[in-house]
Scaffold this active site. Structure first.
Site, PDB file in Angstrom:
ATOM      1  N   LYS A 578      55.450  -1.361  -5.884  1.00  0.00           N
ATOM      2  CA  LYS A 578      56.113  -1.781  -7.133  1.00  0.00           C
ATOM      3  C   LYS A 578      55.304  -2.809  -7.913  1.00  0.00           C
ATOM      4  O   LYS A 578      55.677  -3.173  -9.022  1.00  0.00           O
ATOM      5  CB  LYS A 578      57.470  -2.418  -6.814  1.00  0.00           C
ATOM      6  CG  LYS A 578      58.471  -1.461  -6.267  1.00  0.00           C
ATOM      7  CD  LYS A 578      59.731  -2.207  -5.874  1.00  0.00           C
ATOM      8  CE  LYS A 578      60.450  -1.557  -4.732  1.00  0.00           C
ATOM      9  NZ  LYS A 578      59.829  -1.597  -3.427  1.00  0.00           N
ATOM     10  N   LYS A 681      62.948  -4.154  -9.106  1.00  0.00           N
ATOM     11  CA  LYS A 681      63.526  -2.847  -9.446  1.00  0.00           C
ATOM     12  C   LYS A 681      64.286  -2.881 -10.768  1.00  0.00           C
ATOM     13  O   LYS A 681      64.111  -2.004 -11.615  1.00  0.00           O
ATOM     14  CB  LYS A 681      64.442  -2.366  -8.319  1.00  0.00           C
ATOM     15  CG  LYS A 681      63.666  -1.947  -7.082  1.00  0.00           C
ATOM     16  CD  LYS A 681      64.598  -1.639  -5.936  1.00  0.00           C
ATOM     17  CE  LYS A 681      63.826  -1.221  -4.696  1.00  0.00           C
ATOM     18  NZ  LYS A 681      64.639  -1.213  -3.499  1.00  0.00           N
ATOM     19  N   GLY A 796      64.161   4.121   3.293  1.00  0.00           N
ATOM     20  CA  GLY A 796      63.768   4.879   4.480  1.00  0.00           C
ATOM     21  C   GLY A 796      62.502   5.654   4.168  1.00  0.00           C
ATOM     22  O   GLY A 796      62.293   6.100   3.040  1.00  0.00           O
TER      23      GLY A 796
END
Ligand code: ADP
Ligand code: ASP
Ligand code: MG
Length: 814
Positions: A578, A681, A796
């Site tokens: 990110k 995010k 995950g």
């Protein structure tokens, strides 16, 4: 009667000559003329020996010994011992004369074109002699005829012009007289009317065969070589190339003129005028059908028939204000080159007449430059014309096809394919016949350009994606496993051939230009070279593959720093890291800009919600004209996992450890727990919604105590969580008392963003969020009352890997 020609690649060694004999013996019921080249590589050696001798380099005699050795060995393997001595002594005598000629060049320190032709003619003279002796020893009804007695030329040494009247009549006379079924002839060599040895130009054995076929009205001319015909592109450079079964003389001529070496361009003329078909066949796979070249048969199915290239050219540009409207400049330009026998491969002229640009062979560039500058010395001195500009190390790439004239948009497709793959085009020319479109590009881009054009025009079906994977921890290794599992499916159903060319972790990196065998990537990576992100980038550039994609599965700022370089080279970037999109706004905007400018997708779907289609959905909303007003989201799969499992029977630090072990957290769990990950995010979602915000603009009231936030490493972090267990338990009991659940929520509204832990009451969209699920509510101009909701597993390794995979496929369909 037919004429067969076997090239150097078909007669390089004794066992190949045996195969040639089998082919001939299989058709021996017919009368035939068999033209042979020098043993493969011998012409090059002879030229090298002559040039060394002329430079007074004594090593010329080593080269001469190698030439001798090749011939003697061939005789010893082919001819029965009892018959060897006569043949050996004749060949040795010829080689002695060759030595004398070379010595002459060495002593004078010079080689004339005439002497060079004499020297190189030995290649074909010796090979044809040995092959004819072998055929006779095998019981074939064969005889050797010296082509120099049949084909007569002028004295343009190196590439002499054939006198057809005399040569045709010589061939007829011989044909009438000879009784043997098979006549063997040396290719390439001829003689002038004065009786001097001449040659027909490099690759000229094809031409010898065509001259004889034309003279004798042969039924067919067969060119036997080491490939199964004329291919859609050079099969040595384009693995997917296919042999063309039928092609017109004109198309074949165009392809060979632009570099399809399998046929020497002048070969077509003598057979074309007689309508004799040419068949190109493979000596080593004689059951392959090969290519048939004949009078134009309308082929409406294939618009582009082949792609060829001239590997080495230079561009000469003449420009200046003095050129406009003045007649005769181009005439003088071409005249000076033509007088020096420099052939012009390609011409383009700007319609303003302000400049004219031509392509010549690389080796002619320097001489051409000098001649042109001399010819325009007056105009250059008067500043009416600039000295000629020379650019070297270029190549021509050409699309060829008879039907191209009746199809629009081919050049558009050609240039956009090259553009997409960052192949810079220096000049463009379209033949007046509209049978070809050619472009001048850099030499080092040839392989990539050929392969991408081939894919575009001949393999509509399959597209190759070349992946370079950096980071093979939890996510990266899952990704590789998924690719391995899906490779066959993707090829069959999505027509994508996905290959992994490079893999790196922080220790080692490995590459395989054919695609790394994914069954054993771990073993290959361990044995690989030392890892280095910059070296990795250089390797990707060096491969210079079409449709290259760089995949970043790391969390490293150093790797994110290189994205721009990848994109600037038209290499797409897919990342779950990110950092790039959540650092400075300028940097994020620049990456987007570079991605657009270089036509290289930059995709990071997994930056938010792992494999969930959150960013993609947002992009579609914006593209269709919607406006995002508010976003509410639970974006941390790891925090959700933590707060879903944390209760009075557990410890907070124990649950965080479990989240890390199960692969839900970032490599450093503090990034998740402190809220930084969620801030990144929501920042990315706000930016993708079109808002200009930075990470410092986001409010974050952390639920962690100050001492946990300021720890320096992961173990210290866990220790501080343990010390503060009581505080965490209080957070839990308080929420429970209110009938609420703890959720870590990100919010964006009216340009303001915030993140923090909230108590969520029953009935709220977030209340029933299970396990590591994420949820995003988009409130937009179109979704006002009821938001657009995306919900599902948001963390995950497996789902993240599948999100990266989805980005790769998006690029495949781009
Ligand atoms: P020979 O010794 O038989 O004359 P050449 O080396 O002159 O053989 O020509 C055959 C070679 O031409 C092939 O090995 C191939 O590398 C090259 N080539 C270049 N373009 C093409 C093409 N479009 N189709 C087939 N071969 C090609
Ligand atoms: N031996 C010559 C050459 O190598 C002619 C030929 O092979 O066609 O150019
Ligand atoms: Mg050839």
């Amino acid at each position: 009667m037919k004429v067969l020609k076997f090239g150097g690649t078909s007669v390089a060694h004794a066992d190949q000559i045996k195969q040639v004999k089998d082919i001939i013996a299989g058709q021996a019921s017919e009368r035939m003329f068999v033209v042979v080249s020098a043993l493969g590589g011998i012409t090059d050696l002879l030229i090298k020996a002559a040039e060394s001798a002329a430079r007074r380099d004594e090593r010329y005699s080593d080269i001469a010994r190698e030439v001798e050795k090749r011939h003697i060995e061939t005789i010893k393997t082919l001819i029965p011992v009892t018959k060897q001595s006569g043949i050996l002594s004749r060949v040795k005598a010829e080689l002695n004369t060759l030595d004398t000629l070379l010595e002459g060049a060495f002593l004078i320190g010079e080689i004339t074109p005439r002497l060079l032709d004499k020297i190189v003619s030995y290649g074909e003279l010796l090979s044809s002699f040995i092959i004819s002796q072998f055929f006779v020893s095998e019981g074939l009804d064969a005889v050797l005829k010296d082509s120099r007695e049949l084909i007569i030329t002028d004295e343009s040494y190196g590439k002499a012009a054939v006198d057809f009247d005399v040569s045709n009549s010589n061939c007829h006379d011989y044909f009438e007289k000879a009784k043997e079924k098979i006549t063997i002839l040396p290719g390439f060599v001829a003689s002038s009317s004065e009786g001097n040895a001449t040659t027909l130009g490099r690759g000229g054995s094809d031409y010898t065969a065509a001259v004889i076929a034309g003279a004798l009205d042969a039924k067919v001319l067969e060119i036997w070589t080491d490939v199964s015909g004329m291919y859609t592109a050079n099969p040595k450079l384009v693995k997917q190339a296919k042999a063309i079964t039928h092609i017109s003389y004109e198309e074949a001529m165009e392809l060979s003129h632009f570099g399809a070496k399998v046929l020497y361009p002048p070969t077509i003329q003598p057979v074309l005028v007689k309508g004799i078909p040419i068949i190109i066949k493979n000596t080593f796979r004689d059951s392959d059908p090969g290519t048939r070249i004949e009078l134009n048969k309308e082929d409406t199915e294939h618009t582009v028939r082949g792609i060829s290239h001239v590997p080495s050219i230079a561009l000469l540009t003449l420009e200046g204000p003095g050129m406009i409207g003045i007649p005769g400049i181009s005439k003088r330009f071409f005249e000076v080159l033509s007088l020096a026998q420099i052939s012009v491969v390609l011409i383009t002229q700007a319609s303003s007449e302000h400049s004219i640009c031509i392509g010549v062979a690389d080796e002619d560039a320097k001489f051409a430059e000098k001649l042109v500058n001399e010819a325009f010395a007056y105009e250059i001195a008067a500043s009416k014309i600039k000295p000629v500009i020379v650019e070297e190390d270029l190549a021509i790439i050409a699309l060829v096809g008879e039907q191209m004239k009746s199809h629009q948009g081919l050049s558009g497709k050609m240039f956009s394919t090259l553009g997409k793959n960052n192949v810079n085009i220096r000049a463009i020319a379209q033949g007046a016949s509209e049978r070809n479109i050619s472009a001048v590009i850099r030499k080092e881009d040839v392989k990539k350009a050929l392969n991408s054009l081939h894919e575009e025009f001949f393999e509509e079906n399959i597209k190759q994606l070349n992946l370079f994977v950096m980071g093979v921890g939890n996510v990266g290794s899952k990704l590789i496993r998924q690719i391995e599992q899906q490779q066959t499916y993707l090829k069959k159903n999505l027509k994508l051939n996905v290959r992994v060319i490079g893999i790196s972790n922080s220790r080692t990196m490995c590459f395989d230009e054919e695609g790394i065998p994914l069954r054993k990537w771990e073993e290959l990576l361990t044995k690989g070279q030392k890892a280095n992100a910059v070296e990795f980038f250089n390797k990707v550039l060096e491969f210079n593959f079409r449709n290259s994609i760089f995949i970043d599965n790391t969390a490293s700022p150093d790797v994110a720093d290189i994205y721009e370089n990848y994109l600037q080279n038209s290499i797409s970037v897919v990342t779950c890291n990110k950092i790039a999109c959540s650092s400075d706004l300028d940097k994020y905007l620049r990456l987007k800009e570079v991605s657009r400018e270089y036509n290289a997708p930059f995709l990071f779907e997994t930056n938010v919600g792992a494999g969930l289609p959150i960013i993609d959905t947002l992009k579609h909303l914006i593209a269709s004209g919607d406006k995002v007003r508010k976003i509410q989201a639970v974006l941390s799969g790891s925090l959700n996992f933590v707060f879903n499992n944390f209760n009075s029977d557990t410890t907070f630090s124990g649950i965080v450890r479990r989240a890390q072990e199960e692969g839900y957290t970032e490599p450093d769990p503090k990034i998740d727990l402190s809220g930084i990950d969620v801030m990144r995010k929501i920042l990315i979602l706000a930016r993708e919604s079109g808002y200009s915000i930075d990470i410092n603009d986001i409010k974050n009231e952390s639920f962690l105590p100050e001492e946990s936030l300021s720890t320096k490493n992961t173990e210290a972090f866990y220790a501080s969580l343990e010390r503060n267990e009581k505080g965490f338990q209080e957070l839990y009991t308080q929420a429970e008392k209110e009938g609420c659940k703890l959720k870590y929520v990100a919010q964006f509204e009216d340009g303001e963003a915030s993140v923090g832990l909230q108590q969520i009451p029953e009935g709220h969209d977030f209340y029933k969020l299970e396990g590591s699920d994420n949820i995003v509510l988009f409130f937009t101009d179109r979704y006002t009352e009821q938001p657009l909701v995306v919900k599902g597993a948001g963390a995950g390794a497996d789902v993240t890997a599948s999100g990266i995979f989805a980005d790769i496929i998006r690029i495949g369909n781009f």
